[in-house]
Design a protein around this motif. Structure first.
Motif, PDB file in Angstrom:
ATOM      1  N   ILE A  79       0.907  -1.152   0.000  1.00  0.00           N
ATOM      2  CA  ILE A  79       0.000   0.000   0.000  1.00  0.00           C
ATOM      3  C   ILE A  79       0.940   1.195   0.000  1.00  0.00           C
ATOM      4  O   ILE A  79       1.771   1.348   0.895  1.00  0.00           O
ATOM      5  CB  ILE A  79      -0.933  -0.022   1.225  1.00  0.00           C
ATOM      6  N   LYS A  80       0.861   2.000  -1.059  1.00  0.00           N
ATOM      7  CA  LYS A  80       1.871   3.027  -1.310  1.00  0.00           C
ATOM      8  C   LYS A  80       1.648   4.294  -0.462  1.00  0.00           C
ATOM      9  O   LYS A  80       0.566   4.479   0.116  1.00  0.00           O
ATOM     10  CB  LYS A  80       1.869   3.356  -2.804  1.00  0.00           C
ATOM     11  N   PRO A  81       2.650   5.195  -0.442  1.00  0.00           N
ATOM     12  CA  PRO A  81       2.559   6.382   0.427  1.00  0.00           C
ATOM     13  C   PRO A  81       1.297   7.239   0.221  1.00  0.00           C
ATOM     14  O   PRO A  81       0.769   7.792   1.191  1.00  0.00           O
ATOM     15  CB  PRO A  81       3.814   7.188   0.047  1.00  0.00           C
ATOM     16  N   PHE A 115      14.358  -1.893  -4.801  1.00  0.00           N
ATOM     17  CA  PHE A 115      13.123  -2.634  -5.063  1.00  0.00           C
ATOM     18  C   PHE A 115      12.689  -2.488  -6.520  1.00  0.00           C
ATOM     19  O   PHE A 115      12.250  -3.437  -7.157  1.00  0.00           O
ATOM     20  CB  PHE A 115      11.996  -2.156  -4.133  1.00  0.00           C
ATOM     21  N   TYR A 116      12.816  -1.256  -7.040  1.00  0.00           N
ATOM     22  CA  TYR A 116      12.343  -0.979  -8.401  1.00  0.00           C
ATOM     23  C   TYR A 116      13.493  -0.936  -9.417  1.00  0.00           C
ATOM     24  O   TYR A 116      13.351  -0.314 -10.475  1.00  0.00           O
ATOM     25  CB  TYR A 116      11.575   0.345  -8.423  1.00  0.00           C
ATOM     26  N   ALA A 117      14.599  -1.615  -9.115  1.00  0.00           N
ATOM     27  CA  ALA A 117      15.787  -1.586  -9.988  1.00  0.00           C
ATOM     28  C   ALA A 117      15.483  -1.989 -11.426  1.00  0.00           C
ATOM     29  O   ALA A 117      16.120  -1.508 -12.364  1.00  0.00           O
ATOM     30  CB  ALA A 117      16.876  -2.474  -9.406  1.00  0.00           C
ATOM     31  N   VAL A 160      -1.436   1.150  -4.867  1.00  0.00           N
ATOM     32  CA  VAL A 160      -0.953  -0.188  -4.511  1.00  0.00           C
ATOM     33  C   VAL A 160      -0.015  -0.746  -5.568  1.00  0.00           C
ATOM     34  O   VAL A 160      -0.101  -0.396  -6.744  1.00  0.00           O
ATOM     35  CB  VAL A 160      -2.115  -1.219  -4.340  1.00  0.00           C
ATOM     36  N   HIS A 161       0.836  -1.651  -5.119  1.00  0.00           N
ATOM     37  CA  HIS A 161       1.687  -2.425  -6.021  1.00  0.00           C
ATOM     38  C   HIS A 161       1.217  -3.865  -5.963  1.00  0.00           C
ATOM     39  O   HIS A 161       0.794  -4.336  -4.919  1.00  0.00           O
ATOM     40  CB  HIS A 161       3.156  -2.352  -5.553  1.00  0.00           C
ATOM     41  N   GLY A 162       1.306  -4.566  -7.076  1.00  0.00           N
ATOM     42  CA  GLY A 162       1.039  -6.004  -7.096  1.00  0.00           C
ATOM     43  C   GLY A 162       2.070  -6.679  -7.976  1.00  0.00           C
ATOM     44  O   GLY A 162       2.361  -6.196  -9.077  1.00  0.00           O
TER      45      GLY A 162
HETATM   46  P1  CMP Z   1       3.900  -0.565  -9.770  1.00  0.00           P
HETATM   47  O1  CMP Z   1       2.884  -1.597 -10.097  1.00  0.00           O
HETATM   48  O2  CMP Z   1       4.290  -0.403  -8.361  1.00  0.00           O
HETATM   49  O3  CMP Z   1       5.221  -0.850 -10.643  1.00  0.00           O
HETATM   50  C1  CMP Z   1       6.033   0.135 -11.190  1.00  0.00           C
HETATM   51  C2  CMP Z   1       5.527   1.514 -10.914  1.00  0.00           C
HETATM   52  O4  CMP Z   1       6.063   2.533 -11.718  1.00  0.00           O
HETATM   53  C3  CMP Z   1       4.038   1.553 -11.227  1.00  0.00           C
HETATM   54  O5  CMP Z   1       3.335   0.829 -10.288  1.00  0.00           O
HETATM   55  C4  CMP Z   1       3.782   3.042 -11.252  1.00  0.00           C
HETATM   56  O6  CMP Z   1       3.519   3.570  -9.979  1.00  0.00           O
HETATM   57  C5  CMP Z   1       5.109   3.596 -11.745  1.00  0.00           C
HETATM   58  N1  CMP Z   1       4.945   4.067 -13.114  1.00  0.00           N
HETATM   59  C6  CMP Z   1       4.687   3.352 -14.204  1.00  0.00           C
HETATM   60  N2  CMP Z   1       4.588   4.175 -15.281  1.00  0.00           N
HETATM   61  C7  CMP Z   1       4.791   5.435 -14.824  1.00  0.00           C
HETATM   62  C8  CMP Z   1       4.823   6.704 -15.440  1.00  0.00           C
HETATM   63  N3  CMP Z   1       4.601   6.835 -16.740  1.00  0.00           N
HETATM   64  N4  CMP Z   1       5.065   7.776 -14.670  1.00  0.00           N
HETATM   65  C9  CMP Z   1       5.298   7.630 -13.336  1.00  0.00           C
HETATM   66  N5  CMP Z   1       5.287   6.440 -12.704  1.00  0.00           N
HETATM   67  C10 CMP Z   1       5.024   5.350 -13.439  1.00  0.00           C
END
Ligand code: CMP
Length: 156
Positions: free
Chosen positions: A27-29, A67-69, A133-135
């Motif tokens: 659950i994101k910020p 995490f998002y590398a 949210v992230h999934g």
């Molecule tokens: P998430 O499912 O957490 O995985 C990668 C994340 O990158 C995604 O959700 C978004 O929050 C973010 N994201 C993807 N595309 C964009 C974009 N065009 N601009 C900003 N953030 C993005």
């Protein structure tokens, strides 16, 4: 027993698709700061998911970047890392049959503008960046992401 008298074991590794029936979520910020944590967890549990592990934490920029590398080369990477380290998040491992695929349906499209009615992102997300949210997108990543946050002592 080897010919020289030593004992040995063979381990045959076969590449198989990992099926865990588990997914990982955050659950994101944005959603945490807006007070939607309880509603989102209720929505998730009402959809048949069992919580296997859960923690409230705040990522450093370094940890969010790690995490998002996988998105490192994307133009939004810097923005994503800044946002994900801007406030508390709730991380959880969830269990249900077909967990990964069903959870992605439950949360809806990455951009809430494209998310179906009734999905978590349609209900609670603000934008593609601040999308509540992230999934995980695969069983393999669900395992990697769950292991990023939780030790074996922190899950049931
Ligand atoms: P998430 O499912 O957490 O995985 C990668 C994340 O990158 C995604 O959700 C978004 O929050 C973010 N994201 C993807 N595309 C964009 C974009 N065009 N601009 C900003 N953030 C993005």
């Amino acid at each position: 027993m080897g010919s020289d008298g030593s004992s040995f074991n063979f381990v045959v590794l076969k590449k198989e698709k990992i099926m865990t029936n588990r997914t990982f979520t955050m659950i994101k910020p944005d959603a945490f700061a807006s007070g939607h944590t309880g509603s989102i967890l209720k929505h998730i549990e009402a959809s048949g998911y069992k919580i296997i592990a859960m923690k409230l934490t705040k990522l450093s920029a370094e940890k969010a970047g790690e995490f998002y590398a996988v998105h490192k080369e994307r133009p939004f990477y810097g923005e994503l890392v800044e946002f994900m380290s801007s406030g508390p998040i709730v991380a959880a491992i969830l269990e249900k049959e077909n967990a990964v695929e069903d959870f992605r349906k439950l949360i809806g499209a990455t951009n809430p503008a494209n998310a179906e009615e009734g999905t978590i992102r349609k209900l609670y997300a603000k934008s593609v960046g601040e999308n509540a949210v992230h999934g995980s997108d695969s069983d393999e990543n669900a395992q990697i992401e769950g292991n990023f946050y939780f030790s074996s002592f922190e899950r049931i």
